[in-house]
Enzyme design. Structure first.
Site, PDB file in Angstrom:
ATOM      1  N   LYS A  73       0.807  -1.228   0.000  1.00  0.00           N
ATOM      2  CA  LYS A  73       0.000   0.000   0.000  1.00  0.00           C
ATOM      3  C   LYS A  73       0.841   1.281   0.000  1.00  0.00           C
ATOM      4  O   LYS A  73       0.431   2.287  -0.588  1.00  0.00           O
ATOM      5  CB  LYS A  73      -0.945   0.015   1.200  1.00  0.00           C
ATOM      6  CG  LYS A  73      -2.115  -0.952   1.095  1.00  0.00           C
ATOM      7  CD  LYS A  73      -3.065  -0.762   2.267  1.00  0.00           C
ATOM      8  CE  LYS A  73      -4.308  -1.609   2.126  1.00  0.00           C
ATOM      9  NZ  LYS A  73      -5.279  -1.355   3.219  1.00  0.00           N
ATOM     10  N   TYR A 236     -13.481  -8.666  11.259  1.00  0.00           N
ATOM     11  CA  TYR A 236     -14.756  -9.319  10.915  1.00  0.00           C
ATOM     12  C   TYR A 236     -14.667 -10.844  10.930  1.00  0.00           C
ATOM     13  O   TYR A 236     -15.627 -11.527  10.565  1.00  0.00           O
ATOM     14  CB  TYR A 236     -15.282  -8.833   9.560  1.00  0.00           C
ATOM     15  CG  TYR A 236     -14.375  -9.028   8.380  1.00  0.00           C
ATOM     16  CD1 TYR A 236     -14.315 -10.242   7.698  1.00  0.00           C
ATOM     17  CD2 TYR A 236     -13.578  -7.985   7.916  1.00  0.00           C
ATOM     18  CE1 TYR A 236     -13.486 -10.416   6.598  1.00  0.00           C
ATOM     19  CE2 TYR A 236     -12.749  -8.149   6.816  1.00  0.00           C
ATOM     20  CZ  TYR A 236     -12.704  -9.368   6.167  1.00  0.00           C
ATOM     21  OH  TYR A 236     -11.887  -9.533   5.084  1.00  0.00           O
TER      22      TYR A 236
END
Length: 290
Positions: A73, A236
């Site tokens: 990134k 999650y």
């Protein structure tokens, strides 16, 4: 999938390492199929060493773009032609859009966080947030929240490898937005508790709560939370983290995991590539229903 692919199919990638576990190909390809769009989304295991050639391939193959995840990134930013202002402030790119050979980098993680709250009819603009973590997710959330009008952000972090990035985030927010940001050592538990008590939302953007730390939480005392606040865990998997359990024990009304954020950051990238809105409700039911 085979019925959709032909000589006109447009390729979109996902470049990271490791990445074979990702839900993104399933999410995007099902969205393309639902809308009848002639795109295909594939995952490629790309490291920092192979990243320059991979970015060149976006131009060479005339791909529409690619998602970028760890460890690429930050490294990818020097390989692009343009950087969106929010991504520049964040210091990371997770989405590349190719416009006739001109590659522009965006960061949709923070937008995904804010949109996931909007989906729940929650608005934290003008409010105070306490945010744990200053890695990729924490940085994107902090920057986007500040840009979107959150009044004050208290960032808490250990004095570890991310501490310098946390200091950078505070400096960027205070110098380039109207939001007031302050950094605290998470080991100062009294201050940590006080900052949460003053906040409309507490967000954990660390890896605590996911494997191998699924039995841990940075906040173990339900008394730290109010019923009328928001508690948000970017993890999650598992669907219900230890933090979420503590918040539920406190009777907190709005407790969320990171599924909505993951879905909405993908939807933002989908819109950048296709100009169409992802069928979010359809994808949520398809992938995330219990």
């Amino acid at each position: 999938m085979t019925e959709r692919i032909d000589g006109h199919t447009i390729l979109i990638g996902l470049m990271a390492y490791p990445i074979r576990h990702s839900m993104s190909p399933t999410m995007h390809n099902n969205a393309f199929a639902k809308l009848g769009l002639n795109y295909a989304y594939l995952a490629f295991e790309i490291t920092n060493a192979t990243l320059p050639q991979a970015v060149d391939a976006i131009r060479t193959l005339d791909m529409r773009g690619s998602n970028i995840s760890m460890p690429n990134k930050q490294k990818v930013m020097d390989l692009l032609d343009k950087i969106d202002p929010a991504a520049e402030m964040t210091g990371a790119v997770n989405t590349i859009v190719n416009d006739h050979g001109v590659l522009t980098g965006y960061c949709t993680d923070g937008t995904g966080f804010m949109k996931s709250l909007e989906d729940e009819n929650l608005d934290i603009r003008g409010e105070k947030m306490t945010l744990a973590g200053a890695g990729g997710a924490g940085t994107a959330i902090a920057i986007q929240a500040a840009l979107d009008g959150v009044k004050e952000i208290s960032i808490v972090n250990k004095k570890d490898a991310e501490w310098e990035n946390a200091k950078r985030n505070v400096e960027v927010i205070n110098s380039k937005t109207k939001c007031k940001a302050t950094l605290f050592d998470i080991d100062d538990q009294a201050t940590f508790k006080k900052e949460i008590a003053d906040s409309a939302i507490y967000c954990d953007a660390t890896g605590v709560g996911m494997k191998p730390l699924e039995d841990l939480t940075l906040v173990s005392d339900p008394g730290w939370f109010r019923k009328d606040m928001i508690v948000f865990d970017t993890v999650y998997a598992p669907r219900t983290t230890k933090l979420m359990t503590v918040a539920q024990e406190a009777g907190v009304q709005h407790v969320f995991n990171g599924l909505g954020m993951m879905l909405e950051q993908g939807a933002e990238a989908f819109k950048l590539w296709t100009g169409e809105n992802m069928p979010v409700d359809y994808i949520r039911d398809l992938l995330f229903s219990e």
